[in-house]
Design a protein around this motif. Structure first.
Motif, PDB file in Angstrom:
ATOM      1  N   PRO A 366       0.955  -1.382   0.001  1.00  0.00           N
ATOM      2  CA  PRO A 366      -0.075   0.019   0.003  1.00  0.00           C
ATOM      3  C   PRO A 366       0.848   1.250   0.179  1.00  0.00           C
ATOM      4  CG  PRO A 366      -0.766  -1.664   1.789  1.00  0.00           C
ATOM      5  CD  PRO A 366       0.556  -2.050   1.305  1.00  0.00           C
ATOM      6  N   LEU A 367       2.157   1.217   0.602  1.00  0.00           N
ATOM      7  CA  LEU A 367       2.861   2.441   0.526  1.00  0.00           C
ATOM      8  C   LEU A 367       3.398   2.677  -0.783  1.00  0.00           C
ATOM      9  CD1 LEU A 367       4.844   1.348   3.965  1.00  0.00           C
ATOM     10  CD2 LEU A 367       3.094   2.912   3.607  1.00  0.00           C
ATOM     11  N   VAL A 368       3.551   1.731  -1.689  1.00  0.00           N
ATOM     12  CA  VAL A 368       4.035   1.918  -2.956  1.00  0.00           C
ATOM     13  C   VAL A 368       2.942   1.989  -4.101  1.00  0.00           C
ATOM     14  CG1 VAL A 368       6.229   1.391  -2.448  1.00  0.00           C
ATOM     15  CG2 VAL A 368       4.783  -0.543  -3.361  1.00  0.00           C
ATOM     16  N   GLY A 369       1.648   1.850  -3.553  1.00  0.00           N
ATOM     17  CA  GLY A 369       0.484   1.872  -4.566  1.00  0.00           C
ATOM     18  C   GLY A 369       0.247   0.599  -5.265  1.00  0.00           C
ATOM     19  N   ALA A 370       0.687  -0.594  -4.697  1.00  0.00           N
ATOM     20  CA  ALA A 370       0.492  -1.829  -5.193  1.00  0.00           C
ATOM     21  C   ALA A 370      -0.469  -2.555  -4.478  1.00  0.00           C
ATOM     22  CB  ALA A 370       1.736  -2.593  -5.211  1.00  0.00           C
ATOM     23  N   ASP A 371      -1.109  -3.523  -5.340  1.00  0.00           N
ATOM     24  CA  ASP A 371      -2.224  -4.448  -4.541  1.00  0.00           C
ATOM     25  C   ASP A 371      -1.368  -5.505  -3.624  1.00  0.00           C
ATOM     26  OD1 ASP A 371      -3.739  -7.319  -4.768  1.00  0.00           O
ATOM     27  OD2 ASP A 371      -5.014  -5.656  -4.663  1.00  0.00           O
ATOM     28  N   PRO A 372      -1.962  -5.470  -2.164  1.00  0.00           N
ATOM     29  CA  PRO A 372      -1.369  -6.258  -1.402  1.00  0.00           C
ATOM     30  C   PRO A 372      -1.312  -7.791  -1.674  1.00  0.00           C
ATOM     31  CG  PRO A 372      -2.557  -4.745  -0.141  1.00  0.00           C
ATOM     32  CD  PRO A 372      -2.722  -4.457  -1.664  1.00  0.00           C
ATOM     33  N   ASP A 373      -2.517  -8.370  -2.206  1.00  0.00           N
ATOM     34  CA  ASP A 373      -2.697  -9.691  -2.561  1.00  0.00           C
ATOM     35  C   ASP A 373      -1.801  -9.993  -3.576  1.00  0.00           C
ATOM     36  OD1 ASP A 373      -4.409  -9.888  -0.631  1.00  0.00           O
ATOM     37  OD2 ASP A 373      -6.399  -9.557  -1.944  1.00  0.00           O
ATOM     38  N   THR A 434      10.193   0.489 -11.864  1.00  0.00           N
ATOM     39  CA  THR A 434       9.033   1.565 -11.490  1.00  0.00           C
ATOM     40  C   THR A 434       7.667   0.766 -11.209  1.00  0.00           C
ATOM     41  OG1 THR A 434       8.672   1.833 -13.834  1.00  0.00           O
ATOM     42  CG2 THR A 434      10.300   3.303 -12.784  1.00  0.00           C
ATOM     43  N   ALA A 435       7.345  -0.339 -11.627  1.00  0.00           N
ATOM     44  CA  ALA A 435       5.973  -0.841 -11.601  1.00  0.00           C
ATOM     45  C   ALA A 435       5.934  -1.067 -10.231  1.00  0.00           C
ATOM     46  CB  ALA A 435       6.045  -2.060 -12.375  1.00  0.00           C
ATOM     47  N   PRO A 436       4.666  -0.630  -9.587  1.00  0.00           N
ATOM     48  CA  PRO A 436       4.407  -0.675  -8.102  1.00  0.00           C
ATOM     49  C   PRO A 436       4.537  -1.931  -7.559  1.00  0.00           C
ATOM     50  CG  PRO A 436       2.878   0.585  -9.059  1.00  0.00           C
ATOM     51  CD  PRO A 436       3.686   0.103 -10.119  1.00  0.00           C
ATOM     52  N   GLY A 475      20.379  -0.575  -2.994  1.00  0.00           N
ATOM     53  CA  GLY A 475      19.120  -0.949  -3.752  1.00  0.00           C
ATOM     54  C   GLY A 475      17.923  -0.266  -3.043  1.00  0.00           C
ATOM     55  N   VAL A 476      17.466  -0.510  -1.888  1.00  0.00           N
ATOM     56  CA  VAL A 476      16.517  -0.014  -1.210  1.00  0.00           C
ATOM     57  C   VAL A 476      16.508   1.552  -1.302  1.00  0.00           C
ATOM     58  CG1 VAL A 476      15.539   0.507   1.237  1.00  0.00           C
ATOM     59  CG2 VAL A 476      16.418  -1.896   0.567  1.00  0.00           C
ATOM     60  N   ILE A 477      17.523   1.932  -1.063  1.00  0.00           N
ATOM     61  CA  ILE A 477      17.594   3.820  -1.272  1.00  0.00           C
ATOM     62  C   ILE A 477      17.134   4.059  -2.717  1.00  0.00           C
ATOM     63  CG2 ILE A 477      19.062   5.662  -1.217  1.00  0.00           C
ATOM     64  CD1 ILE A 477      20.515   4.428   0.988  1.00  0.00           C
ATOM     65  N   ARG A 478      17.767   3.391  -3.648  1.00  0.00           N
ATOM     66  CA  ARG A 478      17.390   4.063  -5.208  1.00  0.00           C
ATOM     67  C   ARG A 478      15.957   3.712  -5.555  1.00  0.00           C
ATOM     68  NH1 ARG A 478      21.524   1.208  -9.296  1.00  0.00           N
ATOM     69  NH2 ARG A 478      20.091   2.887 -10.636  1.00  0.00           N
ATOM     70  N   LEU A 479      15.637   2.492  -5.042  1.00  0.00           N
ATOM     71  CA  LEU A 479      14.042   1.924  -5.158  1.00  0.00           C
ATOM     72  C   LEU A 479      13.242   3.307  -4.608  1.00  0.00           C
ATOM     73  CD1 LEU A 479      14.090  -1.800  -4.601  1.00  0.00           C
ATOM     74  CD2 LEU A 479      13.271  -0.730  -6.679  1.00  0.00           C
ATOM     75  N   VAL A 480      13.482   3.702  -3.583  1.00  0.00           N
ATOM     76  CA  VAL A 480      12.508   4.546  -2.597  1.00  0.00           C
ATOM     77  C   VAL A 480      12.671   5.897  -3.499  1.00  0.00           C
ATOM     78  CG1 VAL A 480      12.428   5.778  -0.501  1.00  0.00           C
ATOM     79  CG2 VAL A 480      12.528   3.311  -0.560  1.00  0.00           C
ATOM     80  N   LEU A 481      13.909   6.469  -3.774  1.00  0.00           N
ATOM     81  CA  LEU A 481      14.035   7.700  -4.152  1.00  0.00           C
ATOM     82  C   LEU A 481      13.615   7.839  -5.608  1.00  0.00           C
ATOM     83  CD1 LEU A 481      17.525   8.639  -2.960  1.00  0.00           C
ATOM     84  CD2 LEU A 481      15.354   9.305  -2.038  1.00  0.00           C
ATOM     85  N   ASP A 482      13.714   6.717  -6.373  1.00  0.00           N
ATOM     86  CA  ASP A 482      13.528   6.972  -7.855  1.00  0.00           C
ATOM     87  C   ASP A 482      11.850   6.849  -8.017  1.00  0.00           C
ATOM     88  OD1 ASP A 482      16.136   6.860  -8.301  1.00  0.00           O
ATOM     89  OD2 ASP A 482      16.087   5.524 -10.205  1.00  0.00           O
ATOM     90  N   ASN A 483      11.378   6.100  -7.150  1.00  0.00           N
ATOM     91  CA  ASN A 483       9.991   6.042  -7.163  1.00  0.00           C
ATOM     92  C   ASN A 483       9.188   6.819  -6.084  1.00  0.00           C
ATOM     93  OD1 ASN A 483       9.008   3.608  -9.032  1.00  0.00           O
ATOM     94  ND2 ASN A 483      10.915   2.685  -7.582  1.00  0.00           N
ATOM     95  N   GLN A 484       9.889   7.863  -5.581  1.00  0.00           N
ATOM     96  CA  GLN A 484       9.393   8.708  -4.659  1.00  0.00           C
ATOM     97  C   GLN A 484       8.343   8.121  -3.471  1.00  0.00           C
ATOM     98  OE1 GLN A 484      10.114  12.631  -4.446  1.00  0.00           O
ATOM     99  NE2 GLN A 484      11.683  11.360  -5.228  1.00  0.00           N
ATOM    100  N   ILE A 553      14.159  13.533   3.486  1.00  0.00           N
ATOM    101  CA  ILE A 553      15.547  13.780   3.800  1.00  0.00           C
ATOM    102  C   ILE A 553      16.231  14.360   2.606  1.00  0.00           C
ATOM    103  CG2 ILE A 553      17.902  12.590   4.386  1.00  0.00           C
ATOM    104  CD1 ILE A 553      16.319  10.568   6.154  1.00  0.00           C
ATOM    105  N   VAL A 554      16.419  13.628   1.400  1.00  0.00           N
ATOM    106  CA  VAL A 554      17.088  14.272   0.318  1.00  0.00           C
ATOM    107  C   VAL A 554      16.799  15.745  -0.298  1.00  0.00           C
ATOM    108  CG1 VAL A 554      17.467  13.542  -2.406  1.00  0.00           C
ATOM    109  CG2 VAL A 554      17.581  11.988  -0.636  1.00  0.00           C
ATOM    110  N   ARG A 555      15.256  15.863   0.000  1.00  0.00           N
ATOM    111  CA  ARG A 555      14.787  17.051  -0.387  1.00  0.00           C
ATOM    112  C   ARG A 555      15.313  18.098   0.715  1.00  0.00           C
ATOM    113  NH1 ARG A 555       8.327  15.859  -1.470  1.00  0.00           N
ATOM    114  NH2 ARG A 555       8.592  14.575  -3.247  1.00  0.00           N
ATOM    115  N   ARG A 556      15.507  17.828   1.868  1.00  0.00           N
ATOM    116  CA  ARG A 556      16.131  18.635   2.810  1.00  0.00           C
ATOM    117  C   ARG A 556      17.483  19.058   2.161  1.00  0.00           C
ATOM    118  NH1 ARG A 556      13.646  19.530   8.167  1.00  0.00           N
ATOM    119  NH2 ARG A 556      11.807  18.379   8.394  1.00  0.00           N
ATOM    120  N   VAL A 557      18.137  18.050   2.118  1.00  0.00           N
ATOM    121  CA  VAL A 557      19.502  18.048   1.989  1.00  0.00           C
ATOM    122  C   VAL A 557      19.859  18.908   0.720  1.00  0.00           C
ATOM    123  CG1 VAL A 557      21.554  16.834   0.998  1.00  0.00           C
ATOM    124  CG2 VAL A 557      20.181  15.766   2.825  1.00  0.00           C
ATOM    125  N   GLU A 558      18.974  18.625  -0.416  1.00  0.00           N
ATOM    126  CA  GLU A 558      19.164  19.639  -1.570  1.00  0.00           C
ATOM    127  C   GLU A 558      19.021  21.086  -1.437  1.00  0.00           C
ATOM    128  OE1 GLU A 558      16.440  17.648  -4.179  1.00  0.00           O
ATOM    129  OE2 GLU A 558      18.008  15.864  -4.941  1.00  0.00           O
TER     130      GLU A 558
END
Length: 687
Positions: A366-373, A434-436, A475-484, A553-558
């Protein structure tokens, strides 16, 4: 100035070792030349299928004379100290120089001819060469990657005589094993050596071999209306297999193209070192391949192409058998097999790991817009292909084959794509899904790995990272940041992953592990942002606020990076540090006064009043900006403090002799520090 040429000629050197061997030879030669006191203009190394070559330009013909002054004991030191110094230097007392009550020894040494130093240096290099694997042959003691046959050693055009394990140095080398003249020939310097090798069908430089392969392979494809499928890794490898590479276009049975293209390409690449070919007018591969021969065939390569085609057909027949058997077997059987495969002795079986990933993917979905099932279903299929026959033959296809099998079994495309791509990104150059649904499963996979190994205290140490946890965190960081993706690391990522590990034999300190993992993410984020040109101290300053939303965090840093690049930002930072130093000094003495700052006091300087109003206004503006995550606006609000802070420190004495004035001004500095601290911990910023 003179040239030194060294060639170490042996039986075939594995292609995968040649690049490292060239670098090691360069490093070892440079170290030994420096240790001998020899300077040079240029040092170059080459590696090929049967030879390592070193050429050093601009060497002096002898080392310079040297004079060194060594400090000894004081003149009034005990006799034993003086005797020890004389033994060390090899001098007598009357040869020492006394200056300011201290003995000095002046040691002189004559330069040595370079040709006399070379044998010892080469012997050290050869006997200490760090081959990943080496062998001994005959009755000798020398270890080399393959039996060493010849040594060319020329300095200033003359042979440097020496012998290593019965192999005498000389001026003779050999050309191509099949195309060459068939006999050793003499060389006199590097230019002569390189030219004679090329005339005897040996390209010395790997760059030249690589270019020849690429250009000729593209040509043989273009002549038939096809295009070469680029593969830089394979190109580097085959450049180390042939001294005179000759690409040839071969044909294969078109029926094999019904296999997944990754299977066809990997069969060609891993087993046969062939390049795949595509048809520019169509999608997918063409029924052809490019093989790089080490000879120029008299029939234009027809017989070679036909022979290699038969070999490839046998390989692809095996692949087709694996494919057909896997389609018959299916996910249920593979998943059961995972119950008998240990992931880690303290983290259970692969089947248990799959259950953890599935549960975690369901939470993250749900946090990334995907169906839990769907996320749970995809995660339960994601590792099954590790039991498949095709992946057993080609481990590089894990995930990829799972995607094909999931699609063939009738699962939705989104599920099949998540199975295929859930290992991504596997490195800094790999693409980010990028697919949820894929993002949910990929995050769950990496978080389970990362948190699991932290929970059993198998953290990376120094340069050692046997479980690739740094790569997983990145990998986690890039997945989170690239997909906001707006995910709180502690509560929404690490805590659920730890919950899945509750069945561990050893109870884990969840709070401690959460803290360690989040700190590990901070370190990896610093590395990522540093590579992008951002300052690592800004990451620390933002993480210090306790925020664990990577996007925020990245937005603050920038925003902070941009603010500090301005004059207002730089000067306000200096003002902050001045205020903090004053407050810290007061804190050491006791409690710093807190509470509301008063204005309108008798005789209060206008600069003090102005800063009080400016700090209050900034606090309101910063809070409003942070509420909407408008960090640029928060920095603009802080920028308005710059002039009042400068004026305050310029005109106002903080440590007033009047206690009421002093307390009020300390409260004011505390207020300034507090409002700036809502944006970042400026105390952690360098400058």
């Amino acid at each position: 100035m003179a040239q030194f040429l060294l060639e170490l000629f042996s039986e075939e050197i594995p292609a995968r070792m040649q690049g490292g061997a060239a670098r090691d030879l360069e490093r070892m030669a440079a170290e030994r030349l420096k240790a001998a006191g020899l300077t040079y203009d240029a040092l170059t190394t080459f590696a090929g299928p049967r030879r390592l070559t070193l050429v050093v330009e601009g060497l002096p013909k002898a080392t310079p004379d040297r004079e060194e002054e060594v400090k000894g004991p004081r003149a009034n030191a005990p006799e034993q100290a003086l005797e020890g110094f004389l033994r060390k230097t090899g001098l007598t007392k009357d040869q020492l120089v006394e200056r300011d009550g201290v003995f000095f020894a002046v040691l002189s040494s004559k330069g040595q001819p370079t040709a006399e130093l070379i044998p010892g240096m080469v012997d050290q290099i050869v006997r200490g060469f760090p081959w990943p694997k080496s062998m001994r042959w005959g009755s000798g003691t020398l270890r080399w990657v393959r039996p060493l046959k010849r040594i060319v050693a020329l300095f200033d055009g003359h042979v440097v005589p020496f012998e290593i394990d019965g192999i005498a140095s000389g001026e003779l080398t050999e050309g191509h094993r099949f195309l060459g003249c068939g006999r050793p020939f003499a060389v006199k310097d590097f230019a002569d050596y390189r030219a004679k090798l090329e005339s005897d069908f040996v390209l010395l430089d790997a760059v030249d071999r690589r270019l020849k392969i690429l250009e000729a392979a593209q040509k043989v494809c273009a002549d038939r209306g096809f295009a070469l499928v680029d593969d830089d890794g394979l190109l580097d490898e085959v450049a180390g297999l042939a001294e005179w590479p000759t690409p040839i276009l071969g044909d294969m049975d078109p029926a094999f193209l019904s296999l997944p293209p990754e299977v066809v390409r990997l069969s060609m690449k891993v087993h046969q070192k062939y390049f795949a070919v595509r048809d520019p007018a169509k999608h997918g591969l063409a029924p052809h391949f490019v093989v790089v021969a080490n000879v120029e065939a008299t029939d234009g390569g027809k017989a070679l192409a036909a022979g290699n085609s038969r070999v490839l057909s046998a390989r692809l027949d095996d692949a087709r058998f694996f494919w057909d058997e896997d389609l018959k077997t299916g996910f249920e059987v593979w998943s059961r097999k995972l119950e008998g495969v240990t992931f880690h002795a303290r983290l259970g079986t692969l089947a248990e790991r799959v259950e953890r990933i599935a549960a975690l993917a369901r939470e993250i979905a749900p946090l990334v817009g995907a169906d839990p099932d769907q996320a749970e279903a995809a995660a339960k299929l994601a590792k099954a292909d590790l039991s498949a026959a095709m992946v057993g033959e080609f481990p590089e296809l894990q995930g990829v084959m799972g995607g094909y099998y999931a699609r063939a079994a009738g699962h939705p495309d989104a599920v099949a794509d998540a199975v295929r791509d859930h290992y991504k990104p596997q490195g800094p150059a790999d693409s980010v899904p990028t697919a949820p649904l894929t993002v949910a499963v990929a995050l769950a996979d990496k978080l389970d790995t990362l948190v699991g190994f932290f929970a059993i205290d198998e953290k990376p140490t120094g340069s050692k990272d046997p479980f690739a946890l740094r790569r997983a965190a990145l990998g986690v960081i890039r997945l989170v940041l690239d997909n906001q993706a707006r995910i709180g690391l502690s509560n929404q990522a690490v805590a659920p992953a730890l919950a899945g590990l509750s069945g561990l034999a050893r109870a884990v300190d969840k709070l401690s592990i959460e803290t360690e993992v989040v700190a590990f993410f901070a370190d990896r984020l610093k590395v990522l942002l540093r590579d992008q040109g951002k300052r690592h101290d800004l990451v620390d300053a933002v993480f210090a606020l306790g925020d664990d939303d990577l996007v925020r965090i990245v937005r603050r840093v920038e925003a902070l990076d941009g603010f500090l690049a301005t004059d207002d930002g730089a000067n306000l930072l200096a003002g902050y540090k001045r205020a903090s130093n004053i407050l810290r000094a007061e804190e050491k003495k006791g409690a710093v006064p807190t509470g509301m700052v008063r204005t309108g006091l008798p005789g209060q300087p206008e600069q003090e009043t102005a800063l009080a109003f400016a700090a209050a206004a900034a606090a309101t503006a910063v809070d409003a900006a942070l509420e909407t995550e408008d960090f640029a606006a928060a920095m603009t609000a802080l920028a308005r403090l710059r002039a009042p802070v400068d004026a305050f420190f310029d005109k106002v004495m903080v440590n007033s002799e009047v206690a009421e004035e002093r307390d009020n001004r300390l409260k004011l500095l505390g207020q300034v520090r507090a409002v700036m601290g809502r944006v970042a911990d400026f105390g952690m910023i360098a400058g």
